[in-house]
Design an enzyme around this catalytic site. Structure first.
Site, mmCIF file in Angstrom:
data_model
loop_
_atom_site.group_PDB
_atom_site.id
_atom_site.type_symbol
_atom_site.label_atom_id
_atom_site.label_comp_id
_atom_site.label_asym_id
_atom_site.label_seq_id
_atom_site.Cartn_x
_atom_site.Cartn_y
_atom_site.Cartn_z
ATOM 1 N N CYS A 77 -66.307 2.678 33.701
ATOM 2 C CA CYS A 77 -65.035 2.213 32.772
ATOM 3 C C CYS A 77 -65.370 0.622 32.809
ATOM 4 C CB CYS A 77 -63.672 2.511 33.956
ATOM 5 S SG CYS A 77 -62.296 1.977 33.255
ATOM 6 N N HIS A 163 -63.564 8.421 34.763
ATOM 7 C CA HIS A 163 -63.856 8.256 36.167
ATOM 8 C C HIS A 163 -64.373 9.507 36.801
ATOM 9 C CE1 HIS A 163 -62.090 4.120 36.872
ATOM 10 N NE2 HIS A 163 -61.190 4.510 35.656
ATOM 11 N N GLU A 165 -65.552 9.816 39.685
ATOM 12 C CA GLU A 165 -65.251 9.698 41.248
ATOM 13 C C GLU A 165 -63.721 10.670 41.362
ATOM 14 O OE1 GLU A 165 -65.229 7.381 39.204
ATOM 15 O OE2 GLU A 165 -63.645 5.732 39.631
ATOM 16 N N SER A 216 -48.263 6.589 66.804
ATOM 17 C CA SER A 216 -47.150 6.992 66.051
ATOM 18 C C SER A 216 -46.934 8.335 66.137
ATOM 19 C CB SER A 216 -47.296 6.290 64.320
ATOM 20 O OG SER A 216 -48.235 7.350 63.695
#
Ligand code: XMP
Length: 510
Positions: A77, A163, A165, A216
């Site tokens: 990109c 992209h 990825e 949590s």
């Protein structure tokens, strides 16, 4: 070990590149564009990431000496546009961004070996190559007539506008695998090595100081706490569970039991339901809710830490996804999308500055954390549990949070998940939950008019939480769930199903 260097220009996807390489057993290291510490000769290849910036806009002080004639380069990109301009080409802004899935036509090139003449790829760019560098050839064009990939005429340099990825680019793995092959990079990197490195880092950084870890109940904080337990032992680790009142049914009790079973010796349980509800009174802005909850968590943590030595560390379960969406994962260059509660509060940032914050999961994505959990001995039912956000049900009650609304949402969520489990779909869904909307609707119950809240049901398929699509829930199951929620909650009059994907939506409603 053979390594690929990733130069990070602030893209949301930089860590995703690293992670894709990891999936192909290739180790990578991420550098800032101006990194003086980078010795290119140590690397088998260099990837230039995308960026939220424009070539013509903010300039990076890019140290272009790192590009060597013998080391292959892949520009993604912005990285491709940068390659083009470094070699006398130009870039222009587009009047309309090329965004989403696009078909491109491919010409023969070693980087595209094994691909067809046409492929669907994921694009996200507002600039495009205007004049091609005289040193490059075009090797792919988009259906919009824009240059989608380039190759240097003499050097092993490639650029792709799309992209590779992201999982939306189905052929992306082949493109990256071809690049690894062109780099002659060995694939000898494993998950065990990643775990080992994380543990070593904890031991080295923490020394003999205590580590306080907020648990949590979600997989992220459990894994980071278990990491510390394994690296440092039960004497040094202080797991704290805060009962915020924003949890689902029975969750707090379950967490304490889990910590006890794991052999934790210094468990601290803090009942704080009232404090959280009071602090959230009359607050409806989601970012404000996150801020308040985050700060309260930290205040309570601070009170505990003050009882310890000043060099006590804080351990957080922050994932890479949390960091990038908060604009932190890529250093100074990334844009903020949403403030996740575990990034930001001043005191945590203070600890970060003092070097007293450890985030063992910060290089990992959700599914990788699950793999780490298995290796760390976290019980399987917890590993398979859907993600649950730190601010809990507070960000699933749109508008003001009250005790009554929490009880209503807890009941609806219980029913929803119970039916999903009974239908055998729990493990097929990445995350499912109910949301309480601040809207009242009318219905009938028996002969009576029923006025109640609207509950939205959300279920998504995803790999890493970065992108997601609505789960195609069987209609008869939805009908059964809606019927039970309305009959059994006595307060919800209507149920709707959310079919928004991410992007453009996010997984949570707030
Ligand atoms: P979004 O809504 O950003 O969610 O698409 C992606 C994943 O992150 C979780 N999430 C959070 N987790 N603190 C957390 O710990 C937060 O403030 C927060 N907001 C979203 C969400 O549940 C999903 O799994």
């Amino acid at each position: 070990m053979d390594t690929i260097a990733i130069i990070d220009f602030g893209s949301q996807y930089t860590q995703l590149i690293a992670r894709r390489l990891r999936e192909m057993s290739v180790y990578s290291e991420i550098f800032s564009p101006d990194s003086p510490s980078m010795d290119p000769q140590r690397y088998k290849g260099i990837i230039l990431s995308g960026s939220p910036s424009s070539i013509g806009g903010k300039e990076f002080s890019f140290c272009k000496e790192i590009l060597q004639p013998t080391i292959p380069v892949l520009g993604i990109c912005y990285g491709m546009q940068l390659l083009n301009t470094l070699f006398e080409g130009t870039v222009r802004p587009l009047s309309k961004k090329e965004y989403g899935k696009q078909a491109i036509e491919l010409f023969s090139s070693p980087i595209f070996e094994g691909l067809g003449k046409e492929e669907d790829v994921w694009m996200s760019h507002g600039d495009s190559v205007e004049e091609l560098s005289p040193h490059f050839d075009v090797i792919a064009m988009s259906k919009n007539g824009l240059i989608s990939a380039v190759r240097h005429k003499a050097l092993p340099y490639f650029g792709v506008q799309f992209h590779p990825e992201v999982t939306h680019t189905a052929c992306g793995e082949t493109v990256l695998a071809n690049f690894i092959r062109l780099c002659q990079c060995k694939r000898d990197w494993t998950m065990d090595l990643l775990l080992h490195m994380a543990e070593e880092e904890i031991r080295e950084r923490v020394g003999s100081h205590p580590v306080v870890s907020l648990v949590s109940g979600g997989i992220d904080s459990t894994v980071s706490t278990f990491f510390c337990l394994r690296a440092l032992g039960a004497k040094q680790v202080i797991p704290i569970h805060i009962d915020t009142g924003l949890m689902r049914t029975g969750e707090s009790e379950e967490i304490v039991e889990l910590l006890q079973r794991a052999g934790m010796e210094r468990i601290v349980f803090l009942p704080a339901k009232e404090r959280f509800l009071n602090a959230l009174q009359r607050v409806s802005d989601p970012e404000e809710k996150r801020r308040i909850i985050g700060h309260l968590f930290i205040d309570l943590l601070d009170e505990e830490i003050r009882k310890l030595d000043s060099k006590a560390f804080i351990c957080q379960g922050t994932l890479y996804t949390d960091l990038i969406e908060s604009g932190k994962g890529c250093g100074k260059h990334a844009a903020v999308i949403k403030t996740h509660h575990n990034v930001g509060p001043a005191i945590v940032e203070e600890k970060r500055k003092q070097g007293l914050l450890i985030e063992p999961n910060a290089r990992m994505f959700k599914d990788e954390v699950r793999k780490a959990a298995k290796a760390l001995g976290v019980p399987p039912h917890l590993i398979g549990r859907h993600p649950f956000p730190g601010p809990g049900l507070a960000i699933r009650i749109l508008g003001e949070v009250t005790f009554e609304k929490l009880e209503l949402l807890r009941r609806a969520d219980d029913i929803y998940l119970d039916e999903i489990r009974k239908a055998g779909l729990y493990d097929a869904i990445w995350q499912a939950f109910a949301v309480l909307l601040p809207v009242s609707a009318v219905g009938v119950a028996g002969d009576e008019r029923l006025v109640g809240n609207v509950a939205a049901l959300r279920a998504v398929s995803s790999i890493d939480g970065m992108t997601a699509s609505a789960y195609p829930m069987p209609p008869e199951l939805l009908e059964r769930i809606a019927c039970r929620i309305i009959n059994e909650t006595k307060g919800i009059a209507r149920v709707v199903y959310d079919i928004t994907s991410k992007p453009p939506g996010t997984i949570e409603w707030e």
